[in-house]
Design a protein around this motif. Structure first.
Motif, PDB file in Angstrom:
ATOM      1  N   GLY A  50       1.391   4.187  -3.455  1.00 23.24           N
ATOM      2  CA  GLY A  50       1.101   5.617  -3.473  1.00 23.24           C
ATOM      3  C   GLY A  50      -0.006   5.989  -2.497  1.00 23.24           C
ATOM      4  O   GLY A  50      -0.564   5.149  -1.795  1.00 23.24           O
ATOM      5  N   PRO A  51      -0.331   7.284  -2.480  1.00 23.35           N
ATOM      6  CA  PRO A  51      -1.311   7.793  -1.503  1.00 23.35           C
ATOM      7  C   PRO A  51      -2.702   7.166  -1.633  1.00 23.35           C
ATOM      8  O   PRO A  51      -3.360   6.910  -0.643  1.00 23.35           O
ATOM      9  CB  PRO A  51      -1.372   9.289  -1.805  1.00 23.35           C
ATOM     10  N   GLN A  52      -3.144   6.926  -2.865  1.00 21.46           N
ATOM     11  CA  GLN A  52      -4.465   6.326  -3.061  1.00 21.46           C
ATOM     12  C   GLN A  52      -4.511   4.910  -2.505  1.00 21.46           C
ATOM     13  O   GLN A  52      -5.465   4.520  -1.832  1.00 21.46           O
ATOM     14  CB  GLN A  52      -4.816   6.306  -4.545  1.00 21.46           C
ATOM     15  N   SER A  53      -3.497   4.151  -2.783  1.00 16.54           N
ATOM     16  CA  SER A  53      -3.421   2.765  -2.304  1.00 16.54           C
ATOM     17  C   SER A  53      -3.365   2.723  -0.780  1.00 16.54           C
ATOM     18  O   SER A  53      -4.028   1.905  -0.140  1.00 16.54           O
ATOM     19  CB  SER A  53      -2.195   2.091  -2.909  1.00 16.54           C
ATOM     20  N   TYR A  54      -2.584   3.617  -0.192  1.00 10.82           N
ATOM     21  CA  TYR A  54      -2.483   3.651   1.268  1.00 10.82           C
ATOM     22  C   TYR A  54      -3.790   4.117   1.890  1.00 10.82           C
ATOM     23  O   TYR A  54      -4.180   3.643   2.959  1.00 10.82           O
ATOM     24  CB  TYR A  54      -1.333   4.553   1.717  1.00 10.82           C
ATOM     25  N   ALA A  55      -4.506   5.008   1.226  1.00 11.23           N
ATOM     26  CA  ALA A  55      -5.795   5.467   1.740  1.00 11.23           C
ATOM     27  C   ALA A  55      -6.798   4.313   1.790  1.00 11.23           C
ATOM     28  O   ALA A  55      -7.589   4.204   2.731  1.00 11.23           O
ATOM     29  CB  ALA A  55      -6.337   6.604   0.872  1.00 11.23           C
ATOM     30  N   VAL A  56      -6.764   3.444   0.786  1.00  7.52           N
ATOM     31  CA  VAL A  56      -7.639   2.266   0.784  1.00  7.52           C
ATOM     32  C   VAL A  56      -7.273   1.348   1.943  1.00  7.52           C
ATOM     33  O   VAL A  56      -8.153   0.866   2.674  1.00  7.52           O
ATOM     34  CB  VAL A  56      -7.554   1.514  -0.563  1.00  7.52           C
ATOM     35  N   HIS A 116      -5.802   2.137   4.752  1.00  8.12           N
ATOM     36  CA  HIS A 116      -6.179   2.801   5.997  1.00  8.12           C
ATOM     37  C   HIS A 116      -7.690   2.766   6.206  1.00  8.12           C
ATOM     38  O   HIS A 116      -8.170   2.533   7.323  1.00  8.12           O
ATOM     39  CB  HIS A 116      -5.677   4.245   5.985  1.00  8.12           C
ATOM     40  N   ALA A 123       0.834  -1.208   0.000  1.00  5.33           N
ATOM     41  CA  ALA A 123       0.000   0.000   0.000  1.00  5.33           C
ATOM     42  C   ALA A 123       0.865   1.253   0.000  1.00  5.33           C
ATOM     43  O   ALA A 123       0.565   2.225  -0.692  1.00  5.33           O
ATOM     44  CB  ALA A 123      -0.935  -0.007   1.206  1.00  5.33           C
TER      45      ALA A 123
END
Length: 136
Positions: free
Chosen positions: A55-61, A63, A51
């Motif tokens: 990138g940020p989108q993947s990490y947001a998912v 989280h 994640a």
């Protein structure tokens, strides 16, 4: 060449002749909790690293999944189960450390130490979650 009969060798004791005791349960649980925590921890670590790398989108998912999962009953069951596994594995590890010193092999002390791991893990889990839920 004449066939020879194999020499009579002693057989190892079968499980049916042993009386099941708490020390056997603790030994099996030590293996199960260690393997389970290692598997779950590895999967979560790999997912977290993927994640972050995504990138940020993947990490947001990632989280969002954990934030929503942690709020539900299933998240609490999962968390309590992992906590109980951790404390049981830790208590059993301390018991094994004491056994490595040569102490605690007498039948009564082995049974008491095995039961103590169960009592400790349950009480420590209750105390841990009481602290976490009381802090909210």
């Amino acid at each position: 060449m004449a066939s020879q009969r194999p020499a009579a060798r002693p057989l190892s004791p079968h499980l049916s002749i042993w009386r099941w005791g708490p020390h056997m349960t603790v030994s099996i649980l030590h293996r199960v909790t260690g393997s389970g925590m290692a598997t779950v921890g590895t999967l979560l670590l790999v997912w977290w690293l993927a994640a972050i790398a995504g990138g940020p989108q993947s990490y947001a998912v990632f989280h969002m999944v954990f934030a929503e999962f942690g709020k539900g009953a299933l998240g609490y069951i999962f968390g309590v189960g992992l906590t109980l596994s951790f404390f049981q594995h830790m208590a059993s590890g301390i018991r094994h450390f004491i056994l490595d010193t040569g102490a605690g092999y007498e039948l009564n002390s082995a049974k008491r130490a095995a039961m103590a791991t169960f009592v400790f893990s349950v009480l420590a889990t209750i105390a841990f979650w009481a602290f976490l839920l009381g802090a909210k």
